[in-house]
Design an enzyme around this catalytic site. Sequence first.
Site, mmCIF file in Angstrom:
data_model
loop_
_atom_site.group_PDB
_atom_site.id
_atom_site.type_symbol
_atom_site.label_atom_id
_atom_site.label_comp_id
_atom_site.label_asym_id
_atom_site.label_seq_id
_atom_site.Cartn_x
_atom_site.Cartn_y
_atom_site.Cartn_z
ATOM 1 N N GLY A 108 0.880 -1.202 -0.071
ATOM 2 C CA GLY A 108 0.064 -0.104 0.007
ATOM 3 C C GLY A 108 0.931 0.952 -0.069
ATOM 4 O O GLY A 108 1.781 1.229 0.732
ATOM 5 N N VAL A 123 17.892 8.751 -3.392
ATOM 6 C CA VAL A 123 18.733 9.213 -4.573
ATOM 7 C C VAL A 123 19.645 10.140 -4.461
ATOM 8 O O VAL A 123 20.793 9.960 -4.886
ATOM 9 C CB VAL A 123 17.686 9.326 -5.637
ATOM 10 C CG1 VAL A 123 18.340 9.969 -6.954
ATOM 11 C CG2 VAL A 123 16.763 8.191 -5.958
ATOM 12 N N GLY A 141 4.356 -6.681 4.174
ATOM 13 C CA GLY A 141 4.292 -7.666 3.004
ATOM 14 C C GLY A 141 5.619 -7.430 2.411
ATOM 15 O O GLY A 141 6.448 -8.471 1.713
ATOM 16 N N ASP A 168 -0.203 2.316 8.398
ATOM 17 C CA ASP A 168 -0.740 1.616 9.464
ATOM 18 C C ASP A 168 0.124 1.752 10.788
ATOM 19 O O ASP A 168 -0.605 1.688 11.827
ATOM 20 C CB ASP A 168 -0.875 0.385 9.157
ATOM 21 C CG ASP A 168 -2.046 -0.067 8.080
ATOM 22 O OD1 ASP A 168 -2.687 0.721 7.754
ATOM 23 O OD2 ASP A 168 -2.238 -1.347 7.737
ATOM 24 N N ARG A 179 -27.019 13.115 15.969
ATOM 25 C CA ARG A 179 -26.927 11.752 15.463
ATOM 26 C C ARG A 179 -25.566 10.841 16.098
ATOM 27 O O ARG A 179 -24.617 11.467 16.579
ATOM 28 C CB ARG A 179 -26.640 11.734 13.773
ATOM 29 C CG ARG A 179 -27.774 11.802 12.964
ATOM 30 C CD ARG A 179 -27.536 11.980 11.671
ATOM 31 N NE ARG A 179 -28.865 12.084 10.979
ATOM 32 C CZ ARG A 179 -28.932 12.545 9.812
ATOM 33 N NH1 ARG A 179 -28.251 12.933 9.094
ATOM 34 N NH2 ARG A 179 -30.264 12.324 9.166
ATOM 35 N N SER A 185 -24.065 14.591 20.127
ATOM 36 C CA SER A 185 -23.705 13.856 19.093
ATOM 37 C C SER A 185 -22.617 12.974 19.721
ATOM 38 O O SER A 185 -22.336 13.248 20.730
ATOM 39 C CB SER A 185 -23.223 14.613 17.727
ATOM 40 O OG SER A 185 -22.041 15.383 18.428
HETATM 41 O O1 F6P Z 1 -1.613 -1.441 4.553
HETATM 42 C C1 F6P Z 1 -2.044 -0.090 4.451
HETATM 43 C C2 F6P Z 1 -3.639 -0.350 4.072
HETATM 44 O O2 F6P Z 1 -4.065 0.986 3.773
HETATM 45 C C3 F6P Z 1 -4.497 -0.849 5.251
HETATM 46 O O3 F6P Z 1 -4.807 -0.257 5.954
HETATM 47 C C4 F6P Z 1 -5.683 -1.597 4.435
HETATM 48 O O4 F6P Z 1 -6.297 -2.502 5.090
HETATM 49 C C5 F6P Z 1 -4.919 -1.804 3.192
HETATM 50 O O5 F6P Z 1 -3.799 -1.306 2.999
HETATM 51 C C6 F6P Z 1 -5.935 -1.816 1.924
HETATM 52 O O6 F6P Z 1 -5.358 -2.397 0.627
HETATM 53 P P1 F6P Z 1 -5.747 -2.095 -0.678
HETATM 54 O O7 F6P Z 1 -5.488 -0.610 -1.087
HETATM 55 O O8 F6P Z 1 -4.842 -3.098 -1.452
HETATM 56 O O9 F6P Z 1 -7.092 -2.320 -0.815
#
Ligand code: F6P
Length: 324
Positions: A11, A24, A104, A128, A163, A216
């Site tokens: 991401g 760079v 990842g 995150d 709300r 709220s």
């Molecule tokens: O890891 C970052 C993140 O934004 C998470 O918070 C979220 O669950 C995920 O990536 C969403 O991934 P994608 O953009 O592949 O839907």
Amino acid sequence: MKKIAVYTSGGDAPGMNSCIRAIVRGAAYHGVEVYGIVRGYNGMINGDIIPLNSQSVSNIIQRGGTILKSARSKEFLTTEGRKKAYDQLQAKGIEGLVAIGGNGTFTGAEIFYNEFKIPCVGAPGTIDNDLYGTDYTIGYDTAVNTALDAIDKIRDTADSHDRVFFIEVMGRDSGYIAIQCAIAGGAEAVMIPENLTPVSEVMETLLKGFSKAKSSSIVIVAEGDEEGNAQKVAQKIKDQMKIELDIRVTTLGHIQRGGVPTAADRILASRLGLGALEGLLRGEKNVMAGVVNNQLVYTPFHDTITKKKPVSEDLIRMVEILST
Ligand code: F6P
């Protein structure tokens, strides 16, 4: 080491460009040739590898996204995919890698290092903030501020209409964005994967608020919460509440991943980018650069991906106390 390559993977996160720029420019300063791998591990497999120089990274420190693009590569999960990637790097004479990404990305980097021994140092780039080995990740501060801007706006309309809003923020396995937003946005409750808050407890908090004439209420829900996402939690509360509530749900989604990085993210990204590069040139490998207690540190990829970085109990308690 005379030739290295940098890539962004997983991401995207605001500040990744600031990080690429630091790597760079740092490489140019140290007289090292630097390449950019386009679309992360997919680009490594396909040989989408381009030369970069100081000019290539002009005017990007303030831009969201990543000029190198990003991807979540399925092929890199296979032995054949990784062999292809190795052959491409060999063909270009690349001796070292800087990986910008999250869980990842570093899982892939660790496997790749164990198989082919090309040294790699990581810079943590994910909104995150869920990586062990750094207090903050690149993009987290911007994402929190983007979400907060939306939450403040929602509070205005929530208040006008008396709300209850359930606002979902990102965080598949992590409640960092949620907890910061809850504190800074004055939320009534927060639901995060690290700390189970049963729906019954949220209902109690809401009822307590009504008894004190609160007009709220805002509940921040991390997308990975055990009780479900904001939609599911709101439905459970609708079904179980004895009194009628005017409930709305907002999912903030990918707006949290874009936008101009904050000053804090640009500075962190520059520090971690240069730190990762200089670590690599000094012989660090299979580690992630991080900032812990304002010190630059290197943590093995294995620890960054397997060890948990807990959300502070103090912060969770603070939301409870300050919402009363
Ligand atoms: O890891 C970052 C993140 O934004 C998470 O918070 C979220 O669950 C995920 O990536 C969403 O991934 P994608 O953009 O592949 O839907």
